[in-house]
Design a protein around this motif. Structure first.
Motif, PDB file in Angstrom:
ATOM      1  N   ILE A 197       0.855  -1.186   0.000  1.00 48.83           N
ATOM      2  CA  ILE A 197       0.000   0.000   0.000  1.00 48.83           C
ATOM      3  C   ILE A 197       0.895   1.242   0.000  1.00 48.83           C
ATOM      4  CG2 ILE A 197      -0.255   0.011   2.547  1.00 48.83           C
ATOM      5  CD1 ILE A 197      -3.228   0.908   2.004  1.00 48.83           C
ATOM      6  N   GLU A 198       0.551   2.208  -0.859  1.00 46.45           N
ATOM      7  CA  GLU A 198       1.411   3.379  -1.052  1.00 46.45           C
ATOM      8  C   GLU A 198       1.041   4.519  -0.107  1.00 46.45           C
ATOM      9  OE1 GLU A 198       1.899   4.603  -5.137  1.00 46.45           O
ATOM     10  OE2 GLU A 198       1.874   2.530  -5.848  1.00 46.45           O
ATOM     11  N   LEU A 199       2.023   5.372   0.151  1.00 46.05           N
ATOM     12  CA  LEU A 199       1.804   6.575   0.956  1.00 46.05           C
ATOM     13  C   LEU A 199       2.870   7.598   0.613  1.00 46.05           C
ATOM     14  CD1 LEU A 199       3.208   6.068   4.534  1.00 46.05           C
ATOM     15  CD2 LEU A 199       3.260   4.211   2.873  1.00 46.05           C
ATOM     16  N   SER A 200       2.673   8.837   1.067  1.00 46.01           N
ATOM     17  CA  SER A 200       3.560   9.949   0.710  1.00 46.01           C
ATOM     18  C   SER A 200       4.158  10.568   1.963  1.00 46.01           C
ATOM     19  CB  SER A 200       2.781  11.023  -0.059  1.00 46.01           C
ATOM     20  OG  SER A 200       2.139  10.473  -1.189  1.00 46.01           O
ATOM     21  N   CYS A 201       5.484  10.700   1.948  1.00 47.31           N
ATOM     22  CA  CYS A 201       6.200  11.350   3.044  1.00 47.31           C
ATOM     23  C   CYS A 201       6.797  12.656   2.519  1.00 47.31           C
ATOM     24  CB  CYS A 201       7.305  10.418   3.545  1.00 47.31           C
ATOM     25  SG  CYS A 201       8.388  11.159   4.781  1.00 47.31           S
ATOM     26  N   PHE A 202       6.532  13.763   3.220  1.00 45.59           N
ATOM     27  CA  PHE A 202       7.046  15.066   2.800  1.00 45.59           C
ATOM     28  C   PHE A 202       8.036  15.588   3.824  1.00 45.59           C
ATOM     29  CE2 PHE A 202       2.937  14.559   0.799  1.00 45.59           C
ATOM     30  CZ  PHE A 202       3.266  14.810  -0.517  1.00 45.59           C
ATOM     31  N   PRO A 241      -3.982   6.335   8.339  1.00 45.87           N
ATOM     32  CA  PRO A 241      -4.361   5.524   9.501  1.00 45.87           C
ATOM     33  C   PRO A 241      -3.386   4.403   9.862  1.00 45.87           C
ATOM     34  CG  PRO A 241      -6.287   5.957   8.138  1.00 45.87           C
ATOM     35  CD  PRO A 241      -5.103   6.494   7.393  1.00 45.87           C
ATOM     36  N   PHE A 242      -2.727   3.795   8.858  1.00 40.07           N
ATOM     37  CA  PHE A 242      -1.868   2.643   9.188  1.00 40.07           C
ATOM     38  C   PHE A 242      -0.436   3.048   9.551  1.00 40.07           C
ATOM     39  CE2 PHE A 242      -1.810   2.961   4.498  1.00 40.07           C
ATOM     40  CZ  PHE A 242      -0.440   3.066   4.261  1.00 40.07           C
ATOM     41  N   VAL A 243      -0.145   4.349   9.585  1.00 41.12           N
ATOM     42  CA  VAL A 243       1.205   4.784   9.982  1.00 41.12           C
ATOM     43  C   VAL A 243       1.213   5.045  11.492  1.00 41.12           C
ATOM     44  CG1 VAL A 243       3.017   6.508   9.686  1.00 41.12           C
ATOM     45  CG2 VAL A 243       1.673   5.772   7.713  1.00 41.12           C
ATOM     46  N   ASP A 244       1.673   4.056  12.245  1.00 39.55           N
ATOM     47  CA  ASP A 244       1.780   4.220  13.699  1.00 39.55           C
ATOM     48  C   ASP A 244       3.199   4.683  14.055  1.00 39.55           C
ATOM     49  OD1 ASP A 244       3.340   1.958  13.340  1.00 39.55           O
ATOM     50  OD2 ASP A 244       1.925   0.589  14.302  1.00 39.55           O
ATOM     51  N   GLY A 245       3.462   4.842  15.331  1.00 40.95           N
ATOM     52  CA  GLY A 245       4.764   5.350  15.774  1.00 40.95           C
ATOM     53  C   GLY A 245       5.918   4.473  15.329  1.00 40.95           C
ATOM     54  N   ALA A 246       5.734   3.157  15.388  1.00 39.94           N
ATOM     55  CA  ALA A 246       6.814   2.223  15.032  1.00 39.94           C
ATOM     56  C   ALA A 246       7.130   2.309  13.541  1.00 39.94           C
ATOM     57  CB  ALA A 246       6.418   0.798  15.406  1.00 39.94           C
ATOM     58  N   PHE A 247       6.079   2.381  12.710  1.00 36.78           N
ATOM     59  CA  PHE A 247       6.293   2.458  11.267  1.00 36.78           C
ATOM     60  C   PHE A 247       6.914   3.806  10.898  1.00 36.78           C
ATOM     61  CE2 PHE A 247       4.705   2.807   6.776  1.00 36.78           C
ATOM     62  CZ  PHE A 247       5.452   1.752   6.274  1.00 36.78           C
ATOM     63  N   GLY A 283       5.003  -4.867   6.023  1.00 41.31           N
ATOM     64  CA  GLY A 283       5.305  -4.087   7.230  1.00 41.31           C
ATOM     65  C   GLY A 283       6.537  -3.208   7.133  1.00 41.31           C
ATOM     66  N   GLU A 284       7.244  -3.237   5.992  1.00 39.45           N
ATOM     67  CA  GLU A 284       8.475  -2.469   5.835  1.00 39.45           C
ATOM     68  C   GLU A 284       8.297  -1.366   4.787  1.00 39.45           C
ATOM     69  OE1 GLU A 284      10.864  -3.168   7.952  1.00 39.45           O
ATOM     70  OE2 GLU A 284       9.728  -4.892   8.680  1.00 39.45           O
ATOM     71  N   PRO A 285       8.862  -0.158   5.028  1.00 34.66           N
ATOM     72  CA  PRO A 285       8.759   0.913   4.029  1.00 34.66           C
ATOM     73  C   PRO A 285       9.856   0.807   2.968  1.00 34.66           C
ATOM     74  CG  PRO A 285       9.827   1.750   6.011  1.00 34.66           C
ATOM     75  CD  PRO A 285       9.525   0.296   6.268  1.00 34.66           C
ATOM     76  N   LYS A 286       9.475   0.997   1.717  1.00 30.98           N
ATOM     77  CA  LYS A 286      10.438   1.082   0.611  1.00 30.98           C
ATOM     78  C   LYS A 286      10.122   2.321  -0.220  1.00 30.98           C
ATOM     79  CE  LYS A 286      11.700  -3.794   0.090  1.00 30.98           C
ATOM     80  NZ  LYS A 286      12.102  -4.821  -0.895  1.00 30.98           N
ATOM     81  N   VAL A 287      11.162   2.845  -0.886  1.00 30.98           N
ATOM     82  CA  VAL A 287      10.977   4.057  -1.696  1.00 30.98           C
ATOM     83  C   VAL A 287      10.615   3.678  -3.125  1.00 30.98           C
ATOM     84  CG1 VAL A 287      12.058   6.170  -2.559  1.00 30.98           C
ATOM     85  CG2 VAL A 287      12.619   5.335  -0.266  1.00 30.98           C
TER      86      VAL A 287
END
Length: 423
Positions: A197-202, A241-247, A283-287
């Motif tokens: 699932i995709e998301l955007s970090c700024f 919603p699925f970005v918690d502190g650990a992620f 469960g892991e973020p990739k670019v």
């Protein structure tokens, strides 16, 4: 201070809306702007890549800061143009120099940067016309779906995801041999498909320090259920919603910090926004990619959640004092839904009158593709109006946006009714 903002889309209207709230602004100019920015700033009919005219405007209006909205002038070197001109060199430009902008200007440059600094991303190889046969063999070594990316800027249309090996080979040939995306596809990056699932970090950086802005998730496909062609973006949600502190900690430690440190290690001067397109895989973020400016329509949900005087934030960037600043973020959810012209992202008509905007009170209206003609607001692009609302959660905010979109009317209006469906 007098500020010039370059651009004409929803991102720029949102930035203009945020900047105009500051009591530090004397005059705000937007070039070229749209029907929305004309209500809160001075629109100037200057193209974003006409550096000569931009210089004339900056000197004539005593501009003290330039904020660059879209990627094109950054990739073409507007920041370098200012630094190399004695009359402009002291004016801060929010946006990276040409070398830094290559993170978006070249997919291959970005992938080698990630590889060099151990930033998690999809496995890949790059190919040109001379190595097209090797590209065919590389495709045969992979499992579908196949991801083909034009190396250069292709207005958001240069990424193809294909399930059939023969179709993938045909498209590779079309990109390399037939210049399907012009010079943008002289080099093509083929990479493994990441399922998640995709998301955007700024991130906003002054070259030394950084601040992570509110996370967002956008919806690129034209059709509901994320089907059909890619667009510039049909809606967005913040927070995710699925970005918690650990992620979030994984994102910062494995991706954001190595990116900022990597820029310094490689002697790439960087002042401005970094958009990091992410995907959560097991469960892991990739670019997926870097962009060198704010995303659109994510800006329409990120900026409304920042409570700070945004000109103070931009000044801290210009003065390399971002580390001293504390970001104050609205706890509420913000959601935006984009209305588009029928036929978009393929052929569509412009010049349709827009009705109902003056009937909306409990949402923010951001103009993406509009112009003013004889006191009327007309469509002037594929993506037309973004409707942003707050709520205690994204569902509550969405309900408000959808209620208000029903008041907006123009010929052949379309919008997705399922933003947030996958959350």
């Amino acid at each position: 201070m007098n500020i010039l903002l370059l651009g004409s889309g929803g991102r720029e209207h949102t930035l203009a809306w945020k900047i105009s709230q500051s009591n530090k602004v004397k005059k705000l100019f937007v070039a070229p702007g749209n029907a929305g920015t004309s209500k809160i700033a001075n629109n100037i009919d200057v193209k974003v890549d006409d550096f000569g005219q931009i210089k004339e405007l900056v000197l004539a209006e005593n501009i003290e800061m330039v904020v660059v909205g879209p990627e094109d002038p950054l990739v073409k070197g507007i920041h370098d143009f200012f630094l190399q001109d004695a009359e402009l060199a002291q004016i801060p430009v929010i946006g990276p120099q040409k070398l830094g902008a290559t993170l978006e200007g070249s997919k291959e440059f970005a992938k080698t940067f990630m590889k060099r600094h151990n930033i998690p991303t999809a496995a890949y190889e790059s190919f040109t016309l001379d190595s097209m046969e090797e590209g065919f063999l590389f495709l045969e070594s992979m499992n579908p779906p196949y991801v083909l990316k034009a190396d250069g800027l292709a207005a958001g249309k240069g990424v193809l995801i294909l399930n059939d090996i023969n179709e993938a080979k045909e498209e590779l040939k079309a990109m390399l041999a037939d210049a399907k995306f012009g010079v943008a596809s002289q080099t093509v990056v083929i990479e493994e498909f990441l399922n998640g699932i995709e998301l955007s970090c700024f991130v906003l950086t002054d070259g030394e320090h950084y601040k992570i802005l509110p996370m967002a998730k956008d919806y690129k496909r034209i059709g509901e259920g994320d089907t059909g062609l890619n667009t510039g973006g049909m809606g967005a949600i913040s927070p995710v919603p699925f970005v918690d502190g650990a992620f979030m900690q994984k994102i910062e430690e494995r991706i954001v910090k190595p990116t900022i440190v990597g820029l310094k290690k490689d002697s790439i001067p960087y002042v401005g926004f970094i958009f990091i397109g992410l995907i959560k895989v097991d469960g892991e973020p990739k670019v997926i990619e870097y962009n060198v400016r704010m995303g659109d329509p994510e800006t329409e949900v990120v900026m409304p959640r920042i409570k700070n005087d945004f000109v103070e934030v931009l000044q801290a960037v210009a003065e390399k004092k971002l580390g001293e600043l504390r970001l104050d973020i609205d706890e509420r959810s913000a959601v935006t839904v984009m209305t588009v012209s029928g036929g978009y992202p393929e052929a569509y008509e412009k010049g349709k009158e827009i009705f109902g905007l003056d009937e909306i009170y409990d949402s923010l209206i951001f103009h993406a593709g509009t112009k003013e003609e004889n006191g009327k607001v007309m469509t002037n692009g594929g993506r037309v109006i973004a409707v942003t609302s707050y709520g205690n959660d994204f569902r509550e905010a969405l309900a408000v946006s959808y209620k208000n979109i029903e008041k907006i009317c123009f010929d052949d209006i379309y919008y997705r009714k399922d933003i947030g469906f996958d959350l």
